[in-house]
Design a protein around this motif. Structure first.
Motif, PDB file in Angstrom:
ATOM      1  N   UNK A 193       1.121  -1.353   0.039  1.00 43.02           N
ATOM      2  CA  UNK A 193       0.321  -0.221  -0.163  1.00 43.02           C
ATOM      3  C   UNK A 193       0.906   0.909   0.448  1.00 43.02           C
ATOM      4  N   UNK A 194       2.009   1.300   0.810  1.00 47.98           N
ATOM      5  CA  UNK A 194       2.462   2.455   0.459  1.00 47.98           C
ATOM      6  C   UNK A 194       3.354   3.062  -0.486  1.00 47.98           C
ATOM      7  N   UNK A 195       3.552   1.747  -1.181  1.00 49.79           N
ATOM      8  CA  UNK A 195       4.598   1.250  -2.417  1.00 49.79           C
ATOM      9  C   UNK A 195       3.707   2.239  -3.417  1.00 49.79           C
ATOM     10  N   UNK A 196       2.335   1.686  -3.206  1.00 51.14           N
ATOM     11  CA  UNK A 196       1.569   1.909  -4.084  1.00 51.14           C
ATOM     12  C   UNK A 196       1.362   4.104  -4.120  1.00 51.14           C
ATOM     13  N   UNK A 200       1.021   6.193  -6.680  1.00 53.17           N
ATOM     14  CA  UNK A 200       0.237   7.803  -6.995  1.00 53.17           C
ATOM     15  C   UNK A 200       0.517   8.944  -6.819  1.00 53.17           C
ATOM     16  N   UNK A 201       1.154   9.022  -5.967  1.00 58.62           N
ATOM     17  CA  UNK A 201       1.560  10.347  -5.591  1.00 58.62           C
ATOM     18  C   UNK A 201       2.857  11.534  -6.341  1.00 58.62           C
ATOM     19  N   UNK A 202       3.507  10.389  -7.302  1.00 60.67           N
ATOM     20  CA  UNK A 202       4.543  11.002  -8.493  1.00 60.67           C
ATOM     21  C   UNK A 202       3.923  10.677  -9.433  1.00 60.67           C
ATOM     22  N   UNK A 203       3.190  10.032  -9.951  1.00 62.69           N
ATOM     23  CA  UNK A 203       1.590   9.854 -11.267  1.00 62.69           C
ATOM     24  C   UNK A 203       1.229  11.501 -10.977  1.00 62.69           C
ATOM     25  N   UNK A 204       0.313  11.602 -10.185  1.00 62.24           N
ATOM     26  CA  UNK A 204       0.062  13.108  -9.991  1.00 62.24           C
ATOM     27  C   UNK A 204       1.201  14.314 -10.298  1.00 62.24           C
ATOM     28  N   UNK A 205       1.879  13.908  -9.410  1.00 60.07           N
ATOM     29  CA  UNK A 205       2.655  15.556  -9.808  1.00 60.07           C
ATOM     30  C   UNK A 205       3.011  14.974 -10.901  1.00 60.07           C
ATOM     31  N   UNK A 229      -5.061  17.575  -5.089  1.00 65.08           N
ATOM     32  CA  UNK A 229      -6.437  16.746  -5.911  1.00 65.08           C
ATOM     33  C   UNK A 229      -6.858  15.324  -5.578  1.00 65.08           C
ATOM     34  N   UNK A 230      -5.690  14.681  -6.254  1.00 64.97           N
ATOM     35  CA  UNK A 230      -5.530  13.610  -6.560  1.00 64.97           C
ATOM     36  C   UNK A 230      -5.284  12.942  -5.223  1.00 64.97           C
ATOM     37  N   UNK A 231      -4.426  13.564  -4.173  1.00 62.52           N
ATOM     38  CA  UNK A 231      -4.527  12.719  -2.712  1.00 62.52           C
ATOM     39  C   UNK A 231      -6.091  12.405  -1.831  1.00 62.52           C
ATOM     40  N   UNK A 232      -6.837  13.652  -2.402  1.00 60.75           N
ATOM     41  CA  UNK A 232      -8.411  14.241  -1.596  1.00 60.75           C
ATOM     42  C   UNK A 232      -9.113  13.101  -2.319  1.00 60.75           C
TER      43      UNK A 232
END
Length: 252
Positions: A193-196, A200-205, A229-232
């Motif tokens: 989960x932490x790797x995902x 995901x954060x990297x992709x959004x950024x 926005x993605x994190x929310x």
């Protein structure tokens, strides 16, 4: 540096450079489709991962649910974009036919519309009349001018199939990234989960940064805004899964 910028600007505004640039397709025409598909794909799959982790599901369940949503939602989104662009193009074609008919029936009224449109742009007197005569001398130019100036319609680059394919491809490619850790054996569910989360954060950024490079926005701020926005959305999915597990006993 300032001198180099001025020289490059002058070079790009020479007559031959302008002609070459105007012949090329509009830059970033399908970028909104790619951005929409990429962000929604990443949000969709990571929301599934977050909800599954919050509910206590196994990695296998998270992976299966993520893949199912990736394909189904990606296809649905591509079809929706296809229909939206197709409807937009049909609307443009309908308005174009109406303008052709109006020119046939009330040509002087249509000339007056052109006259008033360009008068509002600051043209007056003989200059205005020459503009009106020039535009109205070519039926297609006349109609296209009315589409742009009177109706505010985009008439170029409306390809439903291309938009759908770009959306679907971006959805699949970006949306698959948060699922990659769940396909790797040997990792605990928490590490997966932490790797995902990190991917995901990297992709959004990166999506935000890429968008800023095309639209000439601040790179870091755009990346951070897309990340937030993605994190929310992912946080909401995690909270929903956790509450569902607590209230209804859903989980392993």
């Amino acid at each position: 540096m300032q001198r180099q910028d001025r020289q490059s600007l002058e070079a790009s505004h020479r007559p031959e450079a302008i002609r070459r640039r105007l012949r090329q397709p509009t830059r970033g025409r399908n970028l909104p489709d790619a951005i929409l598909g990429g962000i929604d794909g990443c949000v969709t799959t990571f929301a599934v991962v977050s909800g599954a982790f919050g509910a206590g599901f196994s990695a296998t369940v998270a992976l299966v649910l993520g893949l199912a949503n990736l394909l189904a939602d990606g296809f649905s989104m591509a079809i929706s974009n296809y229909e939206a662009i197709k409807a937009q193009r049909e609307h443009v074609d309908g308005v174009r036919d109406d303008e052709h008919r109006h020119i046939e029936v009330v040509p002087e009224g249509e000339r007056e519309e052109i006259r008033q449109i360009f008068r509002r742009k600051g043209f007056e007197g003989e200059t205005l009349e020459r503009v009106v005569d020039t535009i109205c001398a070519d039926r297609e130019v006349w109609v296209e001018t009315m589409l742009h100036e009177e109706h505010g319609l985009q008439t170029e680059g409306l390809s439903p199939l291309r938009s759908a394919l770009v959306t679907f491809t971006a959805f699949l490619v970006i949306g698959a990234v948060p699922l990659l850790p769940y396909a790797l054996p040997g990792l605990s569910i928490t590490r997966q989960f932490l790797a995902s989360l990190g991917l995901a954060a990297l992709m959004f950024f990166l999506i935000g940064m890429g968008k800023s490079l095309i639209y000439h926005q601040p790179v870091f701020a755009s990346g951070l805004r897309t990340l937030m926005m993605g994190g929310a959305a992912a946080g909401l999915a995690f909270l929903t899964g956790h509450l569902a597990q607590a209230l209804f006993g859903i989980g392993v």
